[in-house]
Design a protein around this motif. Structure first.
Motif, PDB file in Angstrom:
ATOM      1  N   LEU A 129      -3.054  -2.452   9.101  1.00  0.00           N
ATOM      2  CA  LEU A 129      -1.813  -2.324   9.280  1.00  0.00           C
ATOM      3  C   LEU A 129      -1.022  -3.313   8.679  1.00  0.00           C
ATOM      4  CD1 LEU A 129       0.257  -0.807  11.303  1.00  0.00           C
ATOM      5  CD2 LEU A 129      -0.187  -2.813  12.802  1.00  0.00           C
ATOM      6  N   LEU A 130      -1.381  -4.652   8.407  1.00  0.00           N
ATOM      7  CA  LEU A 130      -0.620  -5.706   7.465  1.00  0.00           C
ATOM      8  C   LEU A 130      -0.503  -4.985   6.243  1.00  0.00           C
ATOM      9  CD1 LEU A 130       0.333  -8.338   7.114  1.00  0.00           C
ATOM     10  CD2 LEU A 130      -1.960  -9.112   6.805  1.00  0.00           C
ATOM     11  N   MET A 132      -0.219  -1.944   5.231  1.00  0.00           N
ATOM     12  CA  MET A 132       0.539  -0.904   4.867  1.00  0.00           C
ATOM     13  C   MET A 132       1.956  -1.594   5.031  1.00  0.00           C
ATOM     14  SD  MET A 132      -1.191   1.724   7.762  1.00  0.00           S
ATOM     15  CE  MET A 132      -3.014   2.350   7.466  1.00  0.00           C
ATOM     16  N   GLY A 133       2.170  -2.503   6.051  1.00  0.00           N
ATOM     17  CA  GLY A 133       3.536  -3.083   6.007  1.00  0.00           C
ATOM     18  C   GLY A 133       3.874  -3.740   4.746  1.00  0.00           C
ATOM     19  N   LEU A 134       3.024  -4.506   4.029  1.00  0.00           N
ATOM     20  CA  LEU A 134       3.199  -5.030   2.693  1.00  0.00           C
ATOM     21  C   LEU A 134       3.421  -4.036   1.627  1.00  0.00           C
ATOM     22  CD1 LEU A 134       0.230  -7.702   2.410  1.00  0.00           C
ATOM     23  CD2 LEU A 134       2.867  -8.132   2.627  1.00  0.00           C
ATOM     24  N   PHE A 136       4.974  -0.969   1.867  1.00  0.00           N
ATOM     25  CA  PHE A 136       6.074  -0.269   1.864  1.00  0.00           C
ATOM     26  C   PHE A 136       7.390  -1.352   1.769  1.00  0.00           C
ATOM     27  CE2 PHE A 136       3.604   2.898   3.924  1.00  0.00           C
ATOM     28  CZ  PHE A 136       4.251   4.026   3.305  1.00  0.00           C
ATOM     29  N   SER A 137       6.892  -2.599   1.971  1.00  0.00           N
ATOM     30  CA  SER A 137       7.884  -3.756   1.670  1.00  0.00           C
ATOM     31  C   SER A 137       7.813  -4.037   0.116  1.00  0.00           C
ATOM     32  CB  SER A 137       7.489  -5.010   2.441  1.00  0.00           C
ATOM     33  OG  SER A 137       7.230  -5.011   3.760  1.00  0.00           O
ATOM     34  N   GLY A 285      -0.936  -4.942  -0.720  1.00  0.00           N
ATOM     35  CA  GLY A 285      -0.826  -4.086   0.381  1.00  0.00           C
ATOM     36  C   GLY A 285      -1.744  -3.051   0.342  1.00  0.00           C
ATOM     37  N   GLY A 289      -4.312  -2.324   2.792  1.00  0.00           N
ATOM     38  CA  GLY A 289      -4.191  -1.106   3.506  1.00  0.00           C
ATOM     39  C   GLY A 289      -5.186   0.017   3.605  1.00  0.00           C
TER      40      GLY A 289
END
Length: 314
Positions: A129-130, A132-134, A136-137, A285, A289
């Motif tokens: 989850l971390l 995936m966030g990285l 897209f960021s 990410g 991810g």
């Protein structure tokens, strides 16, 4: 020792060669759409790749009949991963630069991981989850840290990336029973037919505009169709068979880097600091991810700790 030798031979040799051709393919497409109608060019390019792939299959192996379920997966994979992906990729490149495109396409592995959680029941851990966030960021950073406007071309590239990632779910289901090489060649032909139909609607009579370009442009066209698309997929599948899917997938992170370098060298596109920083965030990410870091580093650390505990207990 033998495993390390295989990793060097196929990883550094074949895989890196494929990554170079795939990374530069976006650059080549950006050049081609300056000379040819984008949709018609895409249809002809994929059709040529499909014919080459089918020819390679017929020489090396026999094609077998597919079941109804296998046909469903193959058609969905072809329409999403080939037709829709290449259509939106080509149309996106008419409206945005190649450097933006390769950075957005770098989200394919982590987006595939998201779809795998939704449709295949993969476990979503805190590390994934971390990641995936990285990832897209990182894409937000490539757009000027979120301050730049997202163009229609960038949106098309994002759709292109998403439908390709979704197609991998169908491919994964199909290749349980279907040879990946056979499926790849059939997907290319199905996708080519899909894009060809769209070209007849959006660009009627444009096939004649495929004639008359400089010879160097036709060289780029054939390299993109034959080397990057047809041969590239076959070599990639061969490498997976030799060194495993996990080790092979890591090399995909070279694709956006090579695309960025190619955009700067061949298209004179300026690469900004926030794009470079965003690229690093995307790669980090993707590694988290897709579960790669968790399966290798964290699992190894956990296993080592367990061994130490057991030895102390003994």
């Amino acid at each position: 020792m033998k495993e390390k030798s295989l990793l060097f031979t196929y990883g550094i040799g074949i895989i890196f060669f494929v990554m170079v051709t795939w990374g530069l393919n976006v650059v080549m497409l950006k050049v081609l759409i300056e000379y040819f109608p984008p949709v018609t060019m895409t249809a002809v390019r994929i059709l040529l790749a499909g014919i080459v792939a089918i020819s390679m299959i017929l020489v090396s192996m026999k094609m077998r009949k597919l079941t109804k379920k296998e046909w469903f997966y193959t058609i969905c994979g072809g329409l999403l991963g080939i037709a829709a992906h290449h259509y939106f990729l080509t149309m996106g490149l008419t409206l945005t630069n190649a450097s933006n495109a390769v950075l957005i396409l770098a989200l394919v592995p982590v987006t595939t991981s998201i779809f795998a959680v939704i449709f295949l029941g993969d476990v979503l851990t805190k590390w994934r989850l971390l990641g995936m966030g990285l990832a897209f960021s990182g894409v937000v950073l490539t757009q000027g840290g979120g301050q730049g406007s997202v163009s229609l071309g960038d949106f098309y590239i994002f759709i292109s990336m998403a439908v390709q990632a979704l197609s991998f779910i169908f491919i994964r289901k199909a290749t349980i029973t279907v040879d990946p090489r056979q499926m790849t060649s059939m997907m290319l032909l199905i996708g080519a037919i899909g894009v060809l139909i769209v070209s007849f609607i959006l660009e009627p009579g444009s096939i004649t505009q495929m004639i008359g370009a400089p010879w160097s442009i036709y060289v780029i066209f054939f390299v993109s169709a034959v080397l990057s698309t047809a041969v590239g997929h076959f070599l990639f599948n061969a490498a997976i068979k030799r060194i495993g899917a996990g080790q092979t997938a890591v090399f995909n992170n070279f694709v956006p880097f090579i695309g960025l370098v190619g955009s700067a060298i061949f298209l004179n596109e300026q690469i900004y600091w926030y794009q470079s920083f965003g690229f690093l965030i995307i790669v980090l990410g993707v590694l988290f991810g897709t579960g790669y870091m968790e399966k290798t580093f964290f699992k190894k650390k956990h296993d080592d700790s367990s061994l130490v505990s057991k030895s102390r207990a003994g």
